[in-house]
Structures are given as structure tokens and as C-alpha cells.
Design a protein around this motif. Structure first.
Motif, short mmCIF file in Angstrom:
data_model
loop_
_atom_site.label_atom_id
_atom_site.label_comp_id
_atom_site.label_asym_id
_atom_site.label_seq_id
_atom_site.Cartn_x
_atom_site.Cartn_y
_atom_site.Cartn_z
N TYR A 168 90.78 -71.75 -69.41
CA TYR A 168 90.26 -71.42 -68.09
C TYR A 168 89.02 -72.27 -67.82
CZ TYR A 168 88.36 -68.30 -64.46
OH TYR A 168 87.87 -67.75 -63.29
N VAL A 169 89.03 -72.96 -66.71
CA VAL A 169 87.93 -73.86 -66.40
C VAL A 169 87.12 -73.31 -65.23
CG1 VAL A 169 87.29 -76.22 -65.85
CG2 VAL A 169 89.37 -75.79 -67.18
N ASP A 170 85.93 -72.83 -65.52
CA ASP A 170 85.10 -72.25 -64.48
C ASP A 170 84.33 -73.37 -63.76
OD1 ASP A 170 83.47 -70.88 -62.82
OD2 ASP A 170 82.47 -69.70 -64.35
N ASP A 171 85.04 -74.03 -62.85
CA ASP A 171 84.46 -75.20 -62.20
C ASP A 171 83.70 -74.86 -60.92
OD1 ASP A 171 86.72 -74.35 -60.91
OD2 ASP A 171 87.47 -76.33 -60.44
N SER A 172 83.57 -73.58 -60.62
CA SER A 172 82.82 -73.25 -59.40
C SER A 172 81.74 -72.22 -59.68
CB SER A 172 83.78 -72.74 -58.32
OG SER A 172 84.49 -71.62 -58.79
N GLY A 173 81.27 -72.21 -60.92
CA GLY A 173 80.26 -71.22 -61.31
C GLY A 173 78.86 -71.78 -61.30
N LEU A 174 77.94 -70.92 -61.65
CA LEU A 174 76.53 -71.23 -61.62
C LEU A 174 76.15 -72.41 -62.52
CD1 LEU A 174 74.24 -69.81 -60.07
CD2 LEU A 174 73.65 -68.68 -62.21
N GLN A 175 76.79 -72.46 -63.69
CA GLN A 175 76.41 -73.50 -64.65
C GLN A 175 76.77 -74.89 -64.15
OE1 GLN A 175 77.07 -72.86 -68.75
NE2 GLN A 175 76.59 -70.69 -68.68
N VAL A 176 77.90 -74.98 -63.45
CA VAL A 176 78.27 -76.27 -62.86
C VAL A 176 77.29 -76.59 -61.72
CG1 VAL A 176 79.99 -77.47 -61.47
CG2 VAL A 176 80.69 -76.26 -63.55
N ALA A 177 76.99 -75.55 -60.93
CA ALA A 177 76.03 -75.74 -59.84
C ALA A 177 74.71 -76.32 -60.36
CB ALA A 177 75.79 -74.41 -59.12
N ASP A 178 74.30 -75.85 -61.54
CA ASP A 178 73.06 -76.35 -62.12
C ASP A 178 73.04 -77.87 -62.28
OD1 ASP A 178 71.65 -73.94 -62.43
OD2 ASP A 178 72.76 -73.45 -64.26
N ILE A 179 74.10 -78.41 -62.87
CA ILE A 179 74.05 -79.86 -63.08
C ILE A 179 74.26 -80.62 -61.77
CG2 ILE A 179 74.61 -79.81 -65.55
CD1 ILE A 179 77.47 -80.71 -64.79
#
Length: 626
Positions: A163-174
Motif C-alpha cells: 500500500y502506497v500512501d502517496d497522498s499523506g502528510l509525510q509526502v506533503a512534508d517533502i
RNA sequence: GGGCCUGUAGCUCAGCUUGGACAGAGUGCUGGACUUCUAAUCCAGUGGUCAAGGGAUCGAAGCCCUUCGGGCCCGCCA
């Protein structure tokens, strides 16, 4: 055949003897004898009947032993009662040895029909695509990959998902880091992109949030855009995510893990699955709208003896757990599948990796299962319990959704010190955000160069390429084994120095036993004749090795039933110990007679075939030299 | 305050689901075995009131209860 037949025969024989003696029907145990001097198999029936018959366990066992002998037996050569009250059996080795040896040569030796080809889904890895994998993630990957291999061996039709959480907070961070923090999105020279994102961008942007509140606001905007998926930022995010994911997958593949499908969270968000699941929960009364109190205006789940859990905020958006519900329901095939599947790549093993897409021109496939196993660390137990409950309501069947939890990997005080953190002698939880972790690639590189030195010392005639290959196999064996040999609910304290140990109860010890066996087979310069008489093998070393080889399928069954990968790790170790003891005490190539040489050669061959298959369940390569 | 996990040899852990025979490994330490199928090995020794207390049982490391130590989780964050 395997030891299972011996156990079955004894169980039946004891039952018959009981019937003939007029003893009441009792559930008794047939188990391996705890010590060699007791024989091979033990039965506890004497204890169980003692009370009802008002006799000593020993007397009962003795009567049963006499009665047992009256019927003809095939695989038992001796029955006796022990003073303690146990009924003990000795196996008929002249028959057992050739049968076990021959069975072990079959390609699917060890296979059991537990799953009857039912569809099983295993989800693991599922690391946020904004950083490189660290040793904590490795535990998840190894558990998931090993369990899926074991379940496959137990005749389940397994699909593996990541499962790839590509729309979460951690991605938003970078993304904030790249767009507003001044970090270039070019991969720096000599560095992997996932490492760069995690080590530099993620850690420093997190630090800057402390002082720059404007960045925090920007993150909320980015997060919103990622979820909507239409903006320039969203496209940029998608590009970054996939670059990181590609690098992460390289590490996973290096570890020997493969997958069937990548499930992108962004597509679940855009697929309307949530709305469908939400309606279903409402209509089933699983969630209710709160009219008063602190959760007023929220849709919540009521839990016994625990706080209510908010699913939908008063502003109408779904919370973290809520987002997992449609995905879980999708995995179980409860909701209609909105996805199509696009070819992502072909993995080294030849297994095709697919990805979900919302483009209906692509292929329709089925990656869903009757049973779903989700491998997530046990800090998520509370949330997973909620999902499990909802899924059993949806399916009106318990146990179809299984959270396979495991304790975390912490860093030892010494290893923390190498990261400039003094923990005062305590081990410490890893943290991606704080930059406190040991990366998987780093561990593998260090291990690999360490094992390279060892291999070179021992095999000076081998060329560089072979040595590199061996050291990589051994490094991965070492890491995979340490991650799997311990029980899931024990914390693993990772120590870099200790992880370099290659002796004793380690992966390399087991691989070494395999390499030794391979050398004998090679040096023999001929194929063993399995049809020949194997009766000359009479030492305890030979018998013990046969016994261990013969219980492979029982171990697979145990591991699959209990979802316990360590069972196979322990089994591999036992096989290796048994072989090394044999190796040190009896000669194969210089045995007394030609027929004995052949017989032992058969056994060695049988051993290496079995160990090879068992190691394969652990995802550990069996090197022919090391 | 509530929930989940955990406590066995100096250290790291098996065994506990399904109660029974002197509680097992590895590592550490001491000593021994390579002109031999690779010593990443093997052999011997060392090392344990199975956290504590109580209960049911003919019998408990294991089952039940209580207490104590350690870890994790309990947000309209993800």
C-alpha cells in the motif's frame, strides 16, 4: 512419506488398543520424544486415564504397550512403557530412512493442503514514499514476505500487496521542502533519491516547522491538493512519490521480497470507495452521528470499554482510520472493485508487479481474498482492532481480516551513540522525522562487505564476481534470519555490531551447513543411487538427521496455522545443527564401504534439498560455496 | 485512569496455544579438536528460587487470581 505417517500410525494403534481394552475414548497427545533415550515418539495417555481407571500411569502404559504389540505395525519397531508413565515408541528406521529420503526429493516436498487454494491477501511493507527504508521497515517486509511464502507452501493462493500512501502528510512534508523550502528535486551525486528525501529534506523541513509556522500552513494546502489530484503540485507530488517508491522497491527486491500489486492511496481517495463504505456502515448502524458532547457533529464508532472513535469529523472529512476502511473492505472483496490494473514491472523472479489505476482502458484483475492478512506493527493494534470488527460485521464472518502485529525494532544504546544520541544506556525507538534510524541499505552494505572479507579468506581461488554474489547472499541471509527468528511480540533491539555476528544461531550458520553438503555432493563426482539399500546407516547422527528432514511438512503446517514465521527459522536451524553434528561425526566420502558411501550420499542429498526448500520459505538463498 | 504486549542462565532468546520424564539453545567465559568431505564447524565444562505471592490439579515455566518491574497505545494528527 514423512514423520506424519508414523505419528498417524501410532495414534491409530493406541486408539485401537484402548478400544480393545475397553478404555473410554480420550483425546491424547502423540509427540516427539523429549530425549533420544526415550525413543522417537511419546504418548501421554497413561496420565490421562490414570484417574478414571484408578491405576498408576506406568501400569496403564505397560498394559497398552502389550496390547499395542498384538497388532501388526509398519513404522514402529519398539513399544515400551516408561517409569514416568509415558508410552514410548521407537521408529522402524530401515523402513523410515529410505521413505523419508525419497519423499524429500520431490519438488513440492513439505507442501501441505491447508489452504485448499483459497484466495489469501497479504499486505506488507506499506512505507510512506518519502524516505528510505530503515531496519524497522525491514522487520515488516521480512515478516510479510516470509508469511506469504509459507502460506503459498500451505496451498493458499496468495496475492501480495504493498500500500502506497502517496497522498499523506509525510509526502506533503517533502513536497513543501521542494516547493517552498529551497531543496532541489535533483538526486544528489552518489546518493539514492529515497535517502536524500528522508535524510535531508524530510528531517530538515520538520525542524523548520518549529520556527516557521507559514510552512505548516503550506503543508495543509499541499495535502489538500494531493488528495484532489488535479493541480500542478499534485502532479509534481506524484512524480516525486514514484521516484522514491522506485528506490524503496530496489531495497525490497534486494531483500528478496516481491509483490503482486501496488495500491495507491490517492486512487482509493479518488475512487469513491469511501462514500460507498460509509453508506454501508451507516445503513448497518456501525457508525452513528453524535448529537452532543465533545464529538458533536461527528460520525463515531462506539467501542466497549474504550473511547469512541471519530470516523468523520464535524467538517465532513474522514479521519485516518476511516480511510483504511474502504481499502480493507476492497481487499476482502466486499465492495465492487473500482480499479483497473496496469503493468508496473517484471521482478527478478519473473513475478509481474501491477499497480492500481482508475483508467478503464487497462486490464481487470483480481487481487482480493477470502482472508486478508495485514502486517502492521502493534502500535496500530487499537486502530486495527476497529477495522477487524467492522470487517467481521461486513462479512458477517469473524477472522477474515487478520491484523498480524509485531513489536517494533529499537536501537541499542551503542548504535544510538553512533547517531550522536546518548540514551543513558536505554534502547530507543527509531524516528524517521527525527532522523534517528539505521537504513536498510546501509546495514546490507556493511554486512555485505563484512561477509565479503570472510568469503575471500576461505575461498581464495574464487573470482571477485562469485565472492560478491556469495557475500550478498550471506548478508541477506543474516539480516533476514535475525528479523524472523524471534517471536513477533518481542522487541528487537538492533545493534549494528551484533548484527555482524555470523556464528551460532544465525543465517550464515545455516547457509554454511548447506554449502558443506553441496561440497560433499560435488566432490563425490557421481549421483547417489536412491534405489540402493540404505540399511547400513545406523548411527544416531544419521537417524536424527532423517527424523528432522521428515518433519518438514509438519513444521510448515504449524507455521501456517499459527502465522508464525519463526517456526520455519527454528526448523532450518535444527536441520543445520543436525547436519553439522552428522558432518563432524561420520565420514561420507571415506566411509567403510561403497554401499555406505552411497547411502550417506543419499542422505546428504536429501538434507540439502530439504534445507534449500526450507530456506526458500525464509527468502534466504542457499549458496553452494561460502 | 483504560487497553495491548512483555518478565526463563551474565547477555539475547526457545519452550507456554494443547499441563506430565533431570527446564533447552545461542552468546559469554574455561578447556579441547584442523596433514581429514571448508573450523562461518564440532566436543566438554561453566551458568537458572522459570519476576513475586496465592489458587485449582495426582502433577505448573505453562492454566486462574493478585501484586511488582519494563515497553507500547489511548487526537475532530497521519
Amino acid at each position: 512419506m514423512t514423520l506424519r505417517i508414523l505419528f498417524d500410525e501410532i495414534r491409530l494403534g493406541v486408539k485401537d488398543a484402548c478400544t480393545r481394552l475397553g478404555y473410554s475414548e480420550t483425546e491424547f497427545d502423540i509427540s516427539e520424544a523429549s530425549r533420544p533415550e526415550f525413543g522417537d515418539v511419546s504418548c501421554n495417555i497413561g496420565f490421562l486415564l490414570a484417574k478414571a481407571l484408578k491405576k498408576r500411569p506406568f501400569d496403564i502404559a505397560q498394559t497398552l504397550a502389550e496390547e499395542y504389540k498384538k497388532n501388526s505395525t509398519k513404522y514402529v519397531s519398539k513399544v515400551s512403557a516408561h517409569n514416568s508413565g509415558y508410552l514410548n515408541f521407537v521408529a522402524n528406521y530401515p523402513l523410515l530412512i529410505p521413505e523419508v529420503v525419497k519423499s524429500s526429493l520431490h519438488a513440492d516436498y513439505g507442501k501441505v493442503n491447508l489452504g485448499k487454494n483459497s484466495k489469501m491477501v497479504v499486505e506488507h511493507t506499506s512505507v510512506n514514499p518519502n524516505k528510505a527504508l530503515h531496519v524497522g521497515h525491514v522487520r515488516n517486509i521480512i515478516i510479510g514476505d516470509t508469511i506469504s511464502r509459507i502460506l503459498h507452501k500451505a496451498s493458499y493462493d496468495v496475492s501480495v500487496l504493498n500500500y502506497v500512501d502517496d497522498s499523506g502528510l509525510q509526502v506533503a512534508d517533502i513536497i513543501v521542502g521542494f516547493k517552498y523550502g529551497g531543496y532541489s528535486d535533483k538526486t544528489p551525486e552518489g546518493q539514492k533519491f529515497d535517502h536524500y528525501c528522508g535524510d535531508i529534506v524530510y528531517v530538515s523541513i520538520t525542524e523548520r516547522y518549529e520556527t516557521d509556522k507559514h510552512l505548516v500552513e503550506l503543508r495543509s494546502d499541499v495535502l489538500k491538493e494531493l488528495e484532489e489530484g488535479t493541480s500542478e503540485i499534485a502532479k509534481f507530488g506524484d512524480d516525486i512519490t514514484r521516484r522514491v517508491l522506485d528506490e524503496q522497491l530496489k531495497t525490497c527486491w534486494r531483500l528478496g521480497a516481491t509483490y503482486d500489486c501496488l495500491n495507491f492511496e490517492s486512487q482509493i481517495v479518488r475512487s469513491n470507495l469511501w462514500a460507498v463504505a460509509f453508506e454501508k456502515m451507516k445503513s448497518m448502524g456501525i457508525t452513528t452521528l453524535e448529537n452532543e458532547g465533545k464529538n458533536m457533529g461527528c460520525w463515531v464508532i462506539k467501542a466497549e470499554s474504550e473511547e469512541d472513535k471519530v470516523l468523520v469529523r464535524s467538517n465532513g472529512t474522514a479521519t485516518y482510520v476511516a480511510k483504511d476502511i474502504p481499502y480493507a473492505a476492497w481487499k476482502l472483496g466486499i465492495l465492487e472493485d473500482p480499479f483497473h490494473y496496469k503493468h508496473y514491472t517484471v521482478q527478478k523472479t519473473g513475478r509481474v508487479l501491477w499497480q492500481t489505476v482508475l483508467d478503464d482502458k487497462e486490464t481487470k484483475l483480481n487481487f482480493r481474498g477470502d482472508t486478508v492478512i495485514t502486517v502492521i506493527d502493534s502500535r496500530q493494534s487499537r486502530l486495527q482492532k476497529i477495522i477487524t470488527k467492522i470487517m467481521s460485521d461486513f462479512k458477517s464472518k469473524p477472522d477474515s481480516y487478520i491484523h498480524l502485529g509485531y513489536e517494533s525494532v529499537t536501537l541499542s544504546p551503542d548504535t544510538a551513540k553512533t547517531l550522536d544520541l546518548d540514551t543513558g544506556g536505554k534502547s530507543v525507538q527509531m524516528s524517521g522525522r527525527k532522523g534517528l534510524y539505521v537504513s536498510a541499505d546501509y546495514v546490507l552494505d556493511v554486512l555485505s562487505s563484512r561477509t565479503f572479507e570472510e568469503a575471500k579468506k576461505r575461498n581464495q581461488e574464487l573470482d571477485e564476481i562469485s565472492l560478491v554474489k556469495i557475500s550478498e547472499q550471506v548478508a541477506i541471509g543474516a539480516l533476514r534470519y535475525t528479523m524472523i527468528k524471534q517471536d513477533l511480540d518481542k522487541i528487537i533491539t538492533f545493534d549494528l555490531t551484533e548484527s555482524l555476528s555470523l556464528e551460532g544461531d544465525t543465517g550464515p550458520y545455516i547457509q554454511y551447513a548447506y554449502a558443506r553438503a553441496m561440497r560433499i555432493v560435488e566432490k563425490a563426482g557421481r549421483d547417489p543411487i536412491f534405489e540402493a539399500n540404505l540399511d547400513e546407516m545406523q548411527t544416531v547422527y544419521e537417524k536424527d538427521l532423517v527424523k528432522v528432514i521428515g518433519k518438514f511438512d509438519l513444521q510448515v503446517e504449524d507455521a501456517a496455522k499459527n502465522l508464525s514465521p519463526k517456526v520455519i527459522a527454528k526448523y532450518c536451524y535444527q536441520l543445520a545443527v543436525s547436519f553439522n553434528t552428522f558432518y563432524e561425526h561420520v565420514k561420507v566420502l571415506t566411509a567403510e564401504s561403497e554401499s555406505l558411501i552411497n547411502a550417506r550420499l543419499c542422505l546428504v542429498y536429501s538434507f540439502k534439498e530439504t534445507l534449500g526448500k526450507a530456506l526458500d520459505l525464509l527468502g534466504i538463498d542457499a549458496p553452494s560455496r561460502m
